[in-house]
Structures are given as C-alpha cells and as structure tokens.
Design a protein around this motif. Structure first.
Motif, PDB file in Angstrom:
ATOM      1  N   ALA A 147       0.634  -1.175   0.427  1.00 14.33           N
ATOM      2  CA  ALA A 147      -0.423  -0.384   0.214  1.00 14.33           C
ATOM      3  C   ALA A 147       0.703   1.900   0.230  1.00 14.33           C
ATOM      4  N   ALA A 148       1.567   0.866   0.978  1.00 11.96           N
ATOM      5  CA  ALA A 148       3.124   2.226   0.712  1.00 11.96           C
ATOM      6  C   ALA A 148       3.502   2.958  -0.596  1.00 11.96           C
ATOM      7  N   TRP A 149       3.548   1.097  -1.101  1.00 13.13           N
ATOM      8  CA  TRP A 149       4.696   1.771  -2.686  1.00 13.13           C
ATOM      9  C   TRP A 149       3.620   2.104  -3.455  1.00 13.13           C
ATOM     10  N   MET A 150       2.528   1.499  -3.356  1.00 10.74           N
ATOM     11  CA  MET A 150       1.712   2.333  -4.054  1.00 10.74           C
ATOM     12  C   MET A 150       1.617   3.403  -4.422  1.00 10.74           C
ATOM     13  N   ARG A 151       1.269   4.434  -3.010  1.00  7.90           N
ATOM     14  CA  ARG A 151       1.120   5.717  -2.605  1.00  7.90           C
ATOM     15  C   ARG A 151       2.278   6.070  -3.460  1.00  7.90           C
ATOM     16  N   SER A 152       3.224   5.727  -3.171  1.00 11.67           N
ATOM     17  CA  SER A 152       5.155   6.568  -3.283  1.00 11.67           C
ATOM     18  C   SER A 152       4.950   6.658  -4.847  1.00 11.67           C
ATOM     19  N   ALA A 153       3.809   5.826  -5.552  1.00 11.79           N
ATOM     20  CA  ALA A 153       4.215   5.669  -7.031  1.00 11.79           C
ATOM     21  C   ALA A 153       2.639   6.615  -7.419  1.00 11.79           C
ATOM     22  N   GLY A 154       2.171   7.174  -6.963  1.00  8.90           N
ATOM     23  CA  GLY A 154       0.551   7.961  -6.880  1.00  8.90           C
ATOM     24  C   GLY A 154      -0.051   6.739  -7.826  1.00  8.90           C
ATOM     25  N   VAL A 155       0.265   6.029  -7.409  1.00 10.21           N
ATOM     26  CA  VAL A 155      -0.921   4.756  -8.318  1.00 10.21           C
ATOM     27  C   VAL A 155      -2.266   3.716  -7.759  1.00 10.21           C
ATOM     28  N   ARG A 156      -3.492   3.807  -7.992  1.00  8.72           N
ATOM     29  CA  ARG A 156      -4.624   3.336  -7.530  1.00  8.72           C
ATOM     30  C   ARG A 156      -4.591   1.733  -7.405  1.00  8.72           C
ATOM     31  N   ILE A 173       8.753  -6.638 -10.162  1.00 10.73           N
ATOM     32  CA  ILE A 173       9.724  -5.315 -11.105  1.00 10.73           C
ATOM     33  C   ILE A 173      11.217  -5.346 -10.467  1.00 10.73           C
ATOM     34  N   GLY A 174      11.646  -6.715 -10.283  1.00 10.78           N
ATOM     35  CA  GLY A 174      12.769  -7.466 -10.164  1.00 10.78           C
ATOM     36  C   GLY A 174      13.340  -8.219 -11.043  1.00 10.78           C
ATOM     37  N   THR A 175      12.576  -9.595 -10.769  1.00  6.25           N
ATOM     38  CA  THR A 175      13.171 -10.755 -11.038  1.00  6.25           C
ATOM     39  C   THR A 175      12.000 -11.156 -12.519  1.00  6.25           C
ATOM     40  N   ARG A 176      11.135  -9.955 -13.078  1.00 10.12           N
ATOM     41  CA  ARG A 176      10.289 -10.904 -14.079  1.00 10.12           C
ATOM     42  C   ARG A 176      10.869 -10.123 -15.278  1.00 10.12           C
ATOM     43  N   PRO A 177      11.091 -10.123 -16.729  1.00 11.51           N
ATOM     44  CA  PRO A 177      11.439  -8.978 -17.774  1.00 11.51           C
ATOM     45  C   PRO A 177       9.742  -8.422 -17.815  1.00 11.51           C
ATOM     46  N   VAL A 195      25.725   1.191   1.413  1.00  8.49           N
ATOM     47  CA  VAL A 195      24.672   1.078   2.614  1.00  8.49           C
ATOM     48  C   VAL A 195      23.754   2.386   2.150  1.00  8.49           C
ATOM     49  N   GLY A 196      23.211   2.902   1.151  1.00  7.38           N
ATOM     50  CA  GLY A 196      22.429   3.633   0.571  1.00  7.38           C
ATOM     51  C   GLY A 196      20.984   2.842   1.261  1.00  7.38           C
ATOM     52  N   LEU A 197      19.693   3.563   1.830  1.00  8.36           N
ATOM     53  CA  LEU A 197      18.463   3.551   2.283  1.00  8.36           C
ATOM     54  C   LEU A 197      17.758   3.752   1.369  1.00  8.36           C
ATOM     55  N   PRO A 198      16.948   3.105   1.193  1.00  7.59           N
ATOM     56  CA  PRO A 198      15.525   3.503   0.279  1.00  7.59           C
ATOM     57  C   PRO A 198      15.105   4.994   0.004  1.00  7.59           C
ATOM     58  N   ASP A 199      15.231   5.307   1.551  1.00 15.20           N
ATOM     59  CA  ASP A 199      14.760   6.679   1.405  1.00 15.20           C
ATOM     60  C   ASP A 199      16.124   8.088   1.443  1.00 15.20           C
ATOM     61  N   ASP A 200      16.811   8.113   0.433  1.00 15.96           N
ATOM     62  CA  ASP A 200      18.024   8.332   1.259  1.00 15.96           C
ATOM     63  C   ASP A 200      17.740   9.719  -0.485  1.00 15.96           C
ATOM     64  N   ARG A 201      16.569   9.575  -1.067  1.00 17.75           N
ATOM     65  CA  ARG A 201      16.634  10.001  -2.144  1.00 17.75           C
ATOM     66  C   ARG A 201      17.914  10.736  -3.400  1.00 17.75           C
ATOM     67  N   PHE A 202      18.334   9.435  -3.491  1.00 14.82           N
ATOM     68  CA  PHE A 202      18.898   8.947  -4.896  1.00 14.82           C
ATOM     69  C   PHE A 202      18.496  10.571  -6.323  1.00 14.82           C
ATOM     70  N   HIS A 203      19.165  10.519  -6.652  1.00 13.96           N
ATOM     71  CA  HIS A 203      18.777  11.517  -7.871  1.00 13.96           C
ATOM     72  C   HIS A 203      17.318  12.256  -7.760  1.00 13.96           C
ATOM     73  N   ALA A 204      17.182  13.045  -5.900  1.00 13.39           N
ATOM     74  CA  ALA A 204      16.362  14.284  -5.957  1.00 13.39           C
ATOM     75  C   ALA A 204      16.966  15.298  -4.919  1.00 13.39           C
ATOM     76  N   PRO A 205      15.520  16.080  -5.098  1.00 11.99           N
ATOM     77  CA  PRO A 205      16.268  17.382  -4.021  1.00 11.99           C
ATOM     78  C   PRO A 205      16.480  16.299  -2.501  1.00 11.99           C
ATOM     79  N   ASN A 206      17.296  17.135  -1.821  1.00 15.37           N
ATOM     80  CA  ASN A 206      17.612  16.928  -0.152  1.00 15.37           C
ATOM     81  C   ASN A 206      17.836  15.520  -0.132  1.00 15.37           C
ATOM     82  N   GLU A 207      18.676  14.779  -1.456  1.00 19.51           N
ATOM     83  CA  GLU A 207      19.394  13.264  -1.195  1.00 19.51           C
ATOM     84  C   GLU A 207      20.124  13.929   0.826  1.00 19.51           C
ATOM     85  N   ARG A 208      20.550  12.766   0.670  1.00 17.39           N
ATOM     86  CA  ARG A 208      20.724  12.984   2.599  1.00 17.39           C
ATOM     87  C   ARG A 208      22.052  10.772   2.570  1.00 17.39           C
TER      88      ARG A 208
END
Ligand SMILES: [Zn+2]
Length: 461
Positions: free
Chosen positions: A273-282, A296-300, A421-434
């Motif tokens: 559910a959180a993943w869907m929210r982050s994608a903005g899809v219903r 999203i990872g193991t299938r073509p 050692v990055g974390l999923p919410d480190d904002r890679f490529h986005a504003p406020n990278e940390r």
C-alpha cells in the motif's frame, strides 16, 4: 563492534573523514552539465588525492574516455592472492528543481545524524568509505590481504557511455577475480541486503507511415490504412490477457530463482500500500501469478513509453493521419539476450504490419541483464562481512534498473558483488539527497572486514 578491525581507526578518524566528505560534496561534479566539466575534473583530482593519501599506488586521472575517471591500485598481497576492482563514481546528478531543497545542495550539513547534499550517498560517501577502509587497514596492518584496483568513473549519472572503451583500454590494469560495487542501497538499517542482479534493457523507436501526407477523412477515410489503428493494434498485442509478453520465446531463457533467492525474496518486508502511494497509483497490473517484488525485479517486461500519432490539439481535425510512432522498451532478466529479444521484436512487428505500410524500427542501445549467482562463494564472504557489522546476514535483492555493473562484469569477466549502504529513502537523484552517517560508518567497518573474508575464498580452482 569492538572486535571489528577498523573500529579503533573509525573512533580516531571519524571527524576527519566527515569533513573530507563535505569537501568533496562541495564540488558540484554534475556530469550532464557541460558548464560543470571543470568541476567534474576537480572532483577527479580530489578523488586521486584521496587514493594517494590512503596509500594506493599508480594513482592516475584517466582522460580520453569521456569524463575523467580515477584509478589507483595496491598490489603487494602477492600473485597468489586474489585481485578485486572497487567500482564507484565521483559525478553527481543535477540538482533541479532547486526550490525543493531545504538547504543548498552543495553546502553539505549534518542534520539529525545524516549528511545532506548532492552526491553524499550517490556516490561520494560510498566510495569514500571504501578508500578510508584501505587507508585504515594499511595504517593498522601495514598491508592488505588482497590486491585492489580502484576505478572511480566520472559519467555514471549520464549512463557510463565510455565504460566499454575505458575497460578495453585499461583491461590489463583492471584484470580481477571480482568487482565490488559500492553504489546501491539496502532495505533498512536493521535489514541489510545486497543486490545480486540488475535488469537489462532494449529500446525501440517504431515508426509507421501509411501515406505521403494526412488525408481528408471524409474523402479517404474507410478506404485507406490508419496508422493510429495500426499502432494501437501493435501495442495492444504486446501482452496477452494474463499480462504476459507475447513475443515468441520471450521467457525461454529466463532463469528461475534459486531456492535461496526465492526464500530471500519472500522474507523481504514489503508494504504494498505504501509502495502504491509512493507511485501515486490506485491499482496494480502485471504478469499473472507474480508478486509485485517479482514483477519489478526478477521478471522481464515490455513497456510502451510513448505514442504519437495524428492530431491531438484542441477541437477536431477531420483527417486520416499519414504516420505515427511508438517507443517500446523491454526490461530483461538473466539469461535473456538483448540481441535475441531485439531480433524477435523485429520479426514480430514485420509479421503484423501489412504490405503497403512503411515501417522503420530503430534500436536505441542494449544492456544485458546482470546476475551474480547467490551461491557464489564471494557472495557468502560479503554476507559474512555484512553480518559481522549489522548483526545479521544480508537478504538478496534485485534492482529493476540497469547500470554499468553489467558492462563491468561482462567485460572484466568477473562476478560483481555489491556492498551498498544507501537506504531506500535517501532521495537518490532527488532534492535533499542524504547519507545516514551510521550507515557510512558501518560501510567502512564492513569494507574492513570484506577484504579479509574475500581473501579466504578459493578464487582460482
Ligand atoms: Zn550512483
């Protein structure tokens, strides 16, 4: 953590390492912006200085293969010891939209235990912990248990276009038993993981032309081919009712997950559910019988990324369009072959475009999928190093995207191991990278353990 090799080093050097990273982050080495070319060069020189200070030898900034890359090595472990390439990059993503940053992107600041700024996690912080681990080991032990070659490139963020020519030119220097990449994430601070695969990609521009110019739909409509109808039929035909890609033989080479990988995938906590929210899809769609993580990872996959045909402006225009185009991409997984998939797509299109319609299919690059076998002893060694620091062995993950890791593994003929050692919410490529500092320090400690673990593995049998 007191028994970790580099714990005393870290205690003594923490402040210096952090301020070194801040100095590096202050250099805006944006590889996609020509006006920052001098900064990319400064960043390469800065990195070369770090390698030299750490005790690496033959340190060199390499020109002639795109943006400057930095190499340096330490080869005194002897001919019987294995050799590893440590890969990372010193270039960074652009910073726009600048308005969304809470602080200037190139003025790094520590807030709440994290260092904020462009390039902190991607990838300057991660390559720095590798360099500092070498410095710490050489200082404490006077030697390394393995031979190392650092390769820090300067154009990863624009797709590493010069990597093949760089690797070909430096093949002798980069000969190795495995590549260690520090440029990825783990699931959570208390849930270490290591990437074992990345999807590949083939992409096409599909153009169809049915007439020399747009035609009056009252005079010609109903009796001439319509490229909008044709493109719609083509893209709709790419998947069956079960969400499977219809190219003949598309799944034939897909390597099934090993038991270890399937178990690891099942153990990954995933909040759909959180993943869907982050994608903005219903709603979710995809290949029947597969979980979202598998999809999203193991299938073509096949994705239409754009279609353009006919009149789409205000109001109505009574025409039969003369031509149109669609962009079609395929994400591939091991052991699919980009050339085979490309040929299969070409045949598939040819069979569906009727005579008298002109079709042009232009390929745009191809990246093969990469997969490190989870049963490889190097993966187990990396797992032991991670476990010693994080207190539990890493889960195995696959990344949906594609990077230079495939080219590294293929062209160097070596397995690729990921200590990220990055974390999923480190904002890679986005504003406020940390970069979470605790992750940085753990990465350094793990890198200190890793070379000893890898030295104990039988590499040449
Ligand atoms: Zn990166």
């Amino acid at each position: 953590m007191a028994d970790l090799r580099l714990a005393p080093y870290l205690d003594a050097e923490r402040d210096r390492i952090l301020s070194t990273l801040c100095d590096w982050v202050r250099i805006p080495s944006i590889s996609s912006a020509p006006e920052h070319a001098a900064d990319v060069r400064r960043s390469a020189d800065f990195c070369a200085g770090l390698l030299t200070d750490a005790g690496l030898e033959h340190v060199e900034v390499i020109d002639g293969h795109g943006a400057p890359a930095v190499v340096g090595d330490w080869r005194h472990a002897g001919p019987d010891a294995p050799t590893f390439v440590v890969y990372g990059h010193h270039d960074v993503q652009p910073v726009d939209p600048l308005g969304l940053w809470t602080a200037p992107p190139f003025e790094p600041e520590v807030v709440d235990g994290e260092l904020r700024g462009r390039g902190t996690v991607d990838d300057k912080g991660q390559i720095l912990f590798e360099i500092e681990a070498v410095r710490g080991l050489l200082g404490a032990e006077g030697r390394l248990p393995v031979n190392l070659v650092f390769l820090v490139e300067g154009e990863e963020e624009v797709g590493s276009p010069s990597m093949p020519s760089l690797l070909a030119a430096e093949a002798e220097r980069l000969r190795c038993d495995a590549v260690v990449v520090s440029d990825t994430t783990m699931l959570a601070p208390d849930l270490p993981s290591t990437c074992v695969g990345m999807r590949g990609l083939v992409a096409f521009d599909l153009a169809v032309r049915t007439a020399s110019s747009d035609l009056h739909s009252g005079l010609f409509g109903g009796a001439v081919p319509n490229p909008a109808h044709l493109l719609a039929r083509l893209v709709a035909g790419l998947h069956d009712d079960e969400g499977r890609v219809t190219l003949p033989g598309f799944y034939d080479r897909v390597r099934p997950l090993t038991e270890a990988e399937a178990a690891s995938l099942a153990a990954v906590p995933f909040d759909e559910a959180a993943w869907m929210r982050s994608a903005g899809v219903r709603r979710l769609e995809g290949e029947a019988g597969r979980s979202t993580l598998e999809r999203i990872g193991t299938r073509p996959t096949a994705e239409v990324t754009g279609i353009g045909v006919g009149y789409t402006g205000e109001g109505i225009k009574t025409i039969v369009p003369a031509g149109g185009r669609a962009k079609v991409t395929f994400r591939l997984v091991a052991d699919q072959d980009p050339d085979e998939v490309a040929a299969s797509f070409r045949r598939w299109v040819e069979e569906r475009v009727p005579e008298g319609v002109e079709v042009t299919l232009t390929g745009h690059g191809a990246v093969a999928p990469a997969l490190t076998p989870v049963g490889h002893p190097g993966v187990a060694a990396l797992g032991r190093a991670v476990e010693r620091v994080w207190g539990r062995p890493p889960l195995f993950t696959r990344e949906g995207g594609s990077g230079p890791e495939e080219a590294l593994g293929r062209l160097l003929g070596a397995p690729v191991l990921f200590l990220g050692v990055g974390l999923p919410d480190d904002r890679f490529h986005a504003p406020n990278e940390r970069l979470v500092l605790d992750q940085l320090w753990r990465g350094l400690l793990a890198a200190g353990e890793l070379w000893h673990e890898l030295a104990a593995v039988e590499w040449r049998t």
